[in-house]
Design a protein around this motif. Structure first.
Motif, PDB file in Angstrom:
ATOM      1  N   TYR B 179       1.161  -1.591   0.326  1.00 44.99           N
ATOM      2  CA  TYR B 179      -0.090   0.043   0.363  1.00 44.99           C
ATOM      3  C   TYR B 179       0.839   1.609  -0.198  1.00 44.99           C
ATOM      4  N   ALA B 180       2.030   0.960   0.120  1.00 47.24           N
ATOM      5  CA  ALA B 180       3.499   2.669   0.540  1.00 47.24           C
ATOM      6  C   ALA B 180       2.984   2.593  -1.524  1.00 47.24           C
ATOM      7  N   MET B 181       3.304   4.092  -1.217  1.00 41.48           N
ATOM      8  CA  MET B 181       3.573   5.263  -2.405  1.00 41.48           C
ATOM      9  C   MET B 181       4.920   4.785  -3.185  1.00 41.48           C
ATOM     10  N   PHE B 182       5.806   5.211  -2.268  1.00 39.21           N
ATOM     11  CA  PHE B 182       7.437   4.565  -2.638  1.00 39.21           C
ATOM     12  C   PHE B 182       7.388   3.218  -2.319  1.00 39.21           C
ATOM     13  N   LYS B 183       7.941   2.193  -3.274  1.00 38.80           N
ATOM     14  CA  LYS B 183       8.100   0.960  -2.613  1.00 38.80           C
ATOM     15  C   LYS B 183       9.515   0.491  -3.139  1.00 38.80           C
ATOM     16  N   LYS B 184      10.937   1.324  -2.379  1.00 37.65           N
ATOM     17  CA  LYS B 184      11.710   1.210  -3.475  1.00 37.65           C
ATOM     18  C   LYS B 184      12.178   1.309  -2.402  1.00 37.65           C
ATOM     19  N   ARG B 185      14.138   0.718  -2.263  1.00 35.76           N
ATOM     20  CA  ARG B 185      15.029   1.712  -1.659  1.00 35.76           C
ATOM     21  C   ARG B 185      15.163   2.504  -1.595  1.00 35.76           C
ATOM     22  N   ILE B 186      16.001   2.937  -0.746  1.00 35.36           N
ATOM     23  CA  ILE B 186      17.081   4.361  -1.069  1.00 35.36           C
ATOM     24  C   ILE B 186      18.169   3.904  -0.608  1.00 35.36           C
ATOM     25  N   LYS B 187      19.278   5.125  -1.218  1.00 35.69           N
ATOM     26  CA  LYS B 187      20.750   5.529  -0.168  1.00 35.69           C
ATOM     27  C   LYS B 187      20.908   6.632   0.504  1.00 35.69           C
ATOM     28  N   VAL B 188      21.600   6.845   1.358  1.00 36.89           N
ATOM     29  CA  VAL B 188      22.031   7.944   2.087  1.00 36.89           C
ATOM     30  C   VAL B 188      22.205   9.496   1.138  1.00 36.89           C
ATOM     31  N   GLU B 189      22.858   8.294  -0.313  1.00 40.70           N
ATOM     32  CA  GLU B 189      23.653   9.693  -1.966  1.00 40.70           C
ATOM     33  C   GLU B 189      22.382  10.054  -2.263  1.00 40.70           C
ATOM     34  N   SER B 190      21.102   9.322  -2.579  1.00 38.78           N
ATOM     35  CA  SER B 190      20.358   9.649  -3.346  1.00 38.78           C
ATOM     36  C   SER B 190      19.490  11.028  -1.890  1.00 38.78           C
ATOM     37  N   VAL B 191      19.365  10.191  -1.042  1.00 39.38           N
ATOM     38  CA  VAL B 191      18.766  11.712   0.259  1.00 39.38           C
ATOM     39  C   VAL B 191      19.467  13.158  -0.061  1.00 39.38           C
ATOM     40  N   MET B 192      20.896  12.951  -0.621  1.00 40.07           N
ATOM     41  CA  MET B 192      21.705  13.946  -0.624  1.00 40.07           C
ATOM     42  C   MET B 192      21.798  14.305  -1.469  1.00 40.07           C
ATOM     43  N   LYS B 193      21.467  13.799  -2.793  1.00 36.82           N
ATOM     44  CA  LYS B 193      21.340  13.992  -4.233  1.00 36.82           C
ATOM     45  C   LYS B 193      20.353  15.096  -4.104  1.00 36.82           C
ATOM     46  N   SER B 194      18.862  14.792  -3.537  1.00 42.02           N
ATOM     47  CA  SER B 194      17.737  15.102  -4.112  1.00 42.02           C
ATOM     48  C   SER B 194      17.817  17.096  -4.001  1.00 42.02           C
ATOM     49  N   PRO B 195      17.281  17.495  -4.923  1.00 42.45           N
ATOM     50  CA  PRO B 195      17.341  19.067  -4.504  1.00 42.45           C
ATOM     51  C   PRO B 195      17.060  19.399  -2.386  1.00 42.45           C
ATOM     52  N   TYR B 196      17.053  20.641  -2.303  1.00 38.14           N
ATOM     53  CA  TYR B 196      16.909  21.310  -1.187  1.00 38.14           C
ATOM     54  C   TYR B 196      15.892  22.059  -1.546  1.00 38.14           C
ATOM     55  N   VAL B 197      14.706  21.822  -0.502  1.00 39.75           N
ATOM     56  CA  VAL B 197      13.661  22.692  -0.300  1.00 39.75           C
ATOM     57  C   VAL B 197      13.301  23.870   0.368  1.00 39.75           C
ATOM     58  N   ALA B 198      14.194  23.560   1.800  1.00 40.91           N
ATOM     59  CA  ALA B 198      14.479  24.252   2.798  1.00 40.91           C
ATOM     60  C   ALA B 198      15.368  24.486   2.995  1.00 40.91           C
ATOM     61  N   ASP B 199      16.383  25.119   2.925  1.00 41.81           N
ATOM     62  CA  ASP B 199      17.554  24.813   3.576  1.00 41.81           C
ATOM     63  C   ASP B 199      18.038  23.994   4.453  1.00 41.81           C
ATOM     64  N   PRO B 200      18.336  23.566   5.364  1.00 41.76           N
ATOM     65  CA  PRO B 200      18.976  22.229   4.773  1.00 41.76           C
ATOM     66  C   PRO B 200      18.261  20.661   4.175  1.00 41.76           C
ATOM     67  N   LEU B 201      17.502  21.082   4.513  1.00 43.71           N
ATOM     68  CA  LEU B 201      16.092  20.423   4.420  1.00 43.71           C
ATOM     69  C   LEU B 201      15.541  20.496   3.261  1.00 43.71           C
ATOM     70  N   LYS B 202      15.912  18.422   2.863  1.00 41.22           N
ATOM     71  CA  LYS B 202      15.938  18.025   1.253  1.00 41.22           C
ATOM     72  C   LYS B 202      14.847  16.911   0.882  1.00 41.22           C
ATOM     73  N   LEU B 203      14.415  17.828  -0.576  1.00 35.80           N
ATOM     74  CA  LEU B 203      13.494  16.915  -0.642  1.00 35.80           C
ATOM     75  C   LEU B 203      13.307  14.801  -0.055  1.00 35.80           C
ATOM     76  N   PHE B 204      14.694  14.450   0.068  1.00 36.29           N
ATOM     77  CA  PHE B 204      14.194  13.029   0.488  1.00 36.29           C
ATOM     78  C   PHE B 204      13.809  13.494   1.915  1.00 36.29           C
ATOM     79  N   ASP B 205      13.675  14.399   1.971  1.00 38.06           N
ATOM     80  CA  ASP B 205      14.484  14.277   3.942  1.00 38.06           C
ATOM     81  C   ASP B 205      11.995  14.505   4.333  1.00 38.06           C
ATOM     82  N   ALA B 206      12.207  15.053   2.579  1.00 35.11           N
ATOM     83  CA  ALA B 206      10.455  14.831   3.585  1.00 35.11           C
ATOM     84  C   ALA B 206       9.508  13.698   3.021  1.00 35.11           C
ATOM     85  N   SER B 207       8.138  13.858   3.559  1.00 35.08           N
ATOM     86  CA  SER B 207       7.267  13.136   2.815  1.00 35.08           C
ATOM     87  C   SER B 207       6.230  13.475   2.247  1.00 35.08           C
ATOM     88  N   PRO B 208       5.632  12.715   1.000  1.00 40.96           N
ATOM     89  CA  PRO B 208       5.356  13.153  -0.266  1.00 40.96           C
ATOM     90  C   PRO B 208       3.826  13.577   0.119  1.00 40.96           C
TER      91      PRO B 208
END
Lengths: 135, 385, 350
Positions: B179-208
């Motif tokens: 039932y999850a929206m994202f059924k995909k594993r991610i790595k720390v690097e994927s979070v770090m590469k995601s764009p800042y939405v409001a620094d230092p918070l990035k897109l992958f720090d945030a729920s969709p």
């Protein structure tokens, strides 16, 4: 940039926002912002207006890159929590500053700037922001 | 007081439901839960929803949903506590059962968020903040959390990578939840590469932003026997709810979720347990920083040590403190007013032993649901019957 | 006929304050976009995204209040001269009055007379206080001026302003008015119609019959009435749409360049329109000595000039230190490229 609500909503806070006026408890002397009907310190209900000096320090900050609708033209813009010299913390935009210059404890002073405009025919809202001091 | 038990759960997948409206989602979850519970009618309905008026120009959800699901002329109301609306709706349903006013109660949490422009969604979510003294300044909810995150990192010496571990854990668990929206594993690097939405918070720090609905059926332990076997029953053993200043700037301490602390203490007391008795924690990781702060505020970690649990690998399903066992808000998705009910459904799965990502021998679970930047928080303790 | 304007009571300036936004664009950068070389000035100030004539007026007014050390509630009139009013209808002066805490016991209005709206407000303030009607009155000139992209004006139209608090002459007065004189004719050298974004101007017609004729006539008229010659003045500030025009005026009047340069900021901040001479005078007050006599002549298209003679008093020494000086703002600068400049000027359609 979004239709304004009836102006009364904004107008009733003009003074506090233009000048950074908060509240001071007549019972215990506690100052706070914004002004509340009940003192958060002692529960006193006799609160008077209190004019802050506008001087403070940055406690934390962020850069808004995906603003709520109505603020798109201004992006990106910094928003900070500023601890006023009288004690209370306020949230406001920083202005006249590069994001790289902002740091913990950075001294700032209050200025009154445009905060929001509503389309071509709407009202303009002014309010406090903070910037590095001139001197 | 009567002992409240959950006897049925239902839900829709979380995601972008372009073809379904709010009423469709709510009715689907509700009817699924009723089917699961084996009931064909309920005495009342509580709807957890944050912002239907803003998102789809629809209020009066009690009437809308009860009518649409064919529940007849029952009492039905919407419960609103920002993103904690779902958790609060569950509590209202439980209260109705406990006091004896109603015997079989349905609770549905629902949010339809994808029918608006993204910048409008950002605006509506920020309605949970202080409109006059926060939103006025152009703050988004992400930005408010970023202010906390930056201070947290500064105060305790954590890095953005450290906090990213919460997102990595959520995705690892969400990968197993159908039932999850994202059924995909991610790595720390994927979070770090995601764009800042409001620094230092990035897109992958945030729920969709997402659509979804989840529902539970609550009744008394006595009455439950008419419908289901013991194995399907999960007791709502403890509840707590508290508020804090709506304006983040007015908090005494930026890095403590006081409302969570108070709510958790109440819930533990009511359930007669301590935090050590809990087998898993569905905390409100709308942002990675909130997962860290939540663990500290409900007593799982000491102050400043929440992110350490992630670094030490203790938050995985087989760790000492499993969190977000089915993806949490980050991977399952965060249809705001529905989230608290999703957490409840997932906790019920774990306690029934039927979760797709099962915590071994789970007896007691906790759900913690945050509204605002910690200004309205619910904590519920669920226990296997 | 007596042409000098002089109130019954002696009045002067009890507080002054300037403000110039921190952003600059070089003429070269504007020239790069429009393929122009040979520039009237070096660089000009540009408002931040959140600044307009009102916010500029607020900061200038606050600086003036700091120097005046008076209760803002004692200000009985706030007159705001600008040609970049954020609202076509709705006073800007009320926002400023509210922001500095001067409301509600005062008169407030916006003045418009192209670039001399600020000194026009000052004339009114002198009369209001000099007649005994009010203890204090504030006059402000501020603009975020418009210039059509690619037009000559775009190289100079800038942002800034200054505020003056006028009060009866006492030891608290930092400079007092010996007298003033206004010269006005109907000379349409520059205008902007309702609903138009940008002004139109008469190109070279804006020079001799407009700018030079009005300023020189006003300066000469004032000197004749006060029986002064150019050598009686220690400083002179003339309206400054560029660098060349005010220096030419000085030459015509026989005033040495050295007396003009301290108040001539247009080369590095541009033409702040209603704020232009007010900012120039504030720069002079920042450095003048007690006893100095200052000639102040504005110009507004359409057309007219206000001329004042000011004598600096002892209070200047202490009071100038009470707020940021003009050059503190002028020296605080960050350069914009044309793309960001266009954003600051609200040129992008969203």
């Amino acid at each position: 940039m979004g239709r304004p609500m009836q102006v009364s909503r904004y107008w009733r806070h003009f003074k506090e926002k233009y000048r950074l006026i908060g509240g001071k408890c007549k019972n215990c002397g506690h100052v706070h912002f914004p002004k509340r009907p009940v003192c958060p310190e002692c529960g006193g209900k006799d609160i008077e207006d209190f004019q802050f000096s506008g001087k403070g320090k940055v406690v934390s900050w962020t850069i808004v890159r995906n603003p709520p609708s109505g603020y798109e033209y201004y992006k990106p813009y910094p928003i900070a929590l500023v601890e006023l010299e009288e004690g209370p913390v306020v949230l406001a935009q920083l202005t006249d500053v590069d994001p790289e210059e902002i740091d913990f404890g950075m001294e700032v002073e209050m200025v009154t700037r445009k905060v929001r405009e509503f389309e071509e025919d709407g009202i303009i809202l002014y309010g406090y922001k903070f910037r590095p001091p001139i001197k | 007081m009567r002992k409240p038990v959950i006897i049925g759960v239902g839900l829709t997948p979380v995601g972008e439901h372009w073809r379904l409206g709010l009423r469709d989602l709510a009715a689907e979850a509700l009817l699924n839960a009723m089917e699961d519970a084996g009931v064909d009618k309920v005495d009342s309905l509580y709807v957890g929803n944050m912002a239907s008026g803003s998102f789809i120009e629809q209020e009066n959800l009690g009437a809308l949903i009860a009518d649409w699901a064919g529940l007849g002329n029952i009492p039905a109301v919407k419960v609103e506590a920002a993103c904690a609306s779902g958790g609060a709706a569950v509590q209202e349903g439980v209260k109705a059962v406990m006091t004896g006013l109603e015997d079989v109660v349905a609770v549905v949490g629902v949010e339809k968020m994808t029918d608006v422009w993204p910048s409008d969604a950002t605006r509506y979510l920020a309605y949970a903040a202080d409109a006059e003294w926060e939103l006025f300044h152009g703050v988004s909810f992400v930005a408010l959390n970023a202010l906390i995150m930056r201070r947290y990192m500064k105060e305790y010496g954590y890095t953005e990578e450290d906090l990213a571990l919460f997102a990595v854990n959520a995705h690892a668990n969400g990968a197993k939840n159908p039932y999850a929206m994202f059924k995909k594993r991610i790595k720390v690097e994927s979070v770090m590469k995601s764009p800042y939405v409001a620094d230092p918070l990035k897109l992958f720090d945030a729920s969709p932003i997402a659509d979804g609905a989840a529902a539970v059926i609550i009744t008394t332990e006595e009455k439950a026997k008419e419908f289901v076997d013991n194995a399907k029953m999960v007791e709502v053993a403890g509840m707590g709810r508290a508020i804090d200043t709506i304006n983040l700037a007015n908090r005494e301490d930026l890095l403590i979720l006081k409302a969570a602390k108070v709510a958790a203490e109440r819930a533990y007391k009511m359930a007669g347990i301590s935090v050590n008795d809990i087998d898993f924690f569905e905390v409100h990781d709308a942002f990675t920083i909130m997962a860290a702060l939540s663990l500290e505020s409900i007593g799982v970690a000491e102050r400043g040590k929440g992110a350490m649990l992630a670094k030490e690998g203790q938050i995985a399903v087989d760790g000492n403190y499993p969190i977000q066992t089915l993806g949490g808000l980050k991977a399952r998705g965060h249809p705001v007013g529905a989230t608290g009910v999703y957490q409840t459904v997932e906790a019920v799965w774990q306690l029934r032993g039927e979760a797709p990502n099962q915590v071994a021998n789970a007896e007691i679970g906790l759900t913690q649901n945050i509204g605002g930047t910690g200004s309205n928080i619910t904590v519920n303790i669920l226990r296997r019957v | 006929m007596r042409r000098l304007l002089k109130p019954i009571k002696d009045v002067g300036i009890v507080g002054y304050g300037a403000y110039v936004p921190m952003f600059r664009i070089k003429n070269e950068e504007i020239g790069r976009v429009w393929g122009v070389n040979g520039f009237p000035i070096q660089e000009k100030s540009v408002n931040n995204l959140d600044e307009d004539a009102i916010t500029i007026g607020i900061e200038a007014a606050r600086n003036a209040l700091k120097r005046a050390r008076i209760n803002p509630r004692e200000i009985r009139a706030l007159w705001f001269g600008t040609e970049s009013k954020p609202y076509a209808v709705k006073p800007s002066a009320t926002v400023i009055a509210e922001a500095i805490g001067a409301t509600p016991d005062l008169d407030a209005a916006d003045f418009e007379f192209a670039c001399k709206a600020g000194t026009e407000a000052l004339q009114a303030a002198i009369g209001f206080v000099g007649s005994g009607m009010a203890k204090y009155a504030m006059a402000i000139g501020a603009d975020t001026s418009q210039g059509r992209p690619g037009d000559h004006l775009e190289f100079t139209a800038s942002a800034g302003g200054a505020a003056y608090i006028v009060g009866e002459k006492t030891s608290e007065t930092l400079a007092y008015f010996e007298g003033s004189y206004s010269y006005v004719t109907d000379t349409p050298d520059f205008w902007r119609r309702q609903h138009e974004h940008y002004p139109r101007h008469g190109n070279r017609f804006t020079g001799e019959p407009a700018y030079f004729h009005q300023i020189v006539s006003a300066a000469k008229g004032l000197m004749e009435e006060l029986d002064y010659s150019p050598s009686d003045f220690d400083y002179a500030v003339f309206h400054q749409p560029n660098v060349k025009f005010p220096l030419t005026v000085a030459k015509i009047l026989g005033i040495p360049k050295e007396k003009v340069l301290p108040g001539l900021l247009s080369g590095i901040i541009g033409n702040t329109y209603s704020g232009a001479t007010l900012v120039g005078i504030s720069a002079v007050l920042d450095i003048a000595k007690p006893g100095d006599r200052i000639l102040w002549v504005s110009f507004g298209s359409g057309a007219g000039s206000d001329a004042f003679s000011l004598i600096v008093q002892d209070a200047i020494e202490e009071k100038r230190e009470l707020a940021p000086k003009t050059m503190d703002y002028v020296n605080r600068k960050k350069y914009l490229d044309y793309a960001l400049y266009a954003k600051h000027r609200g040129k992008y359609i969203m």
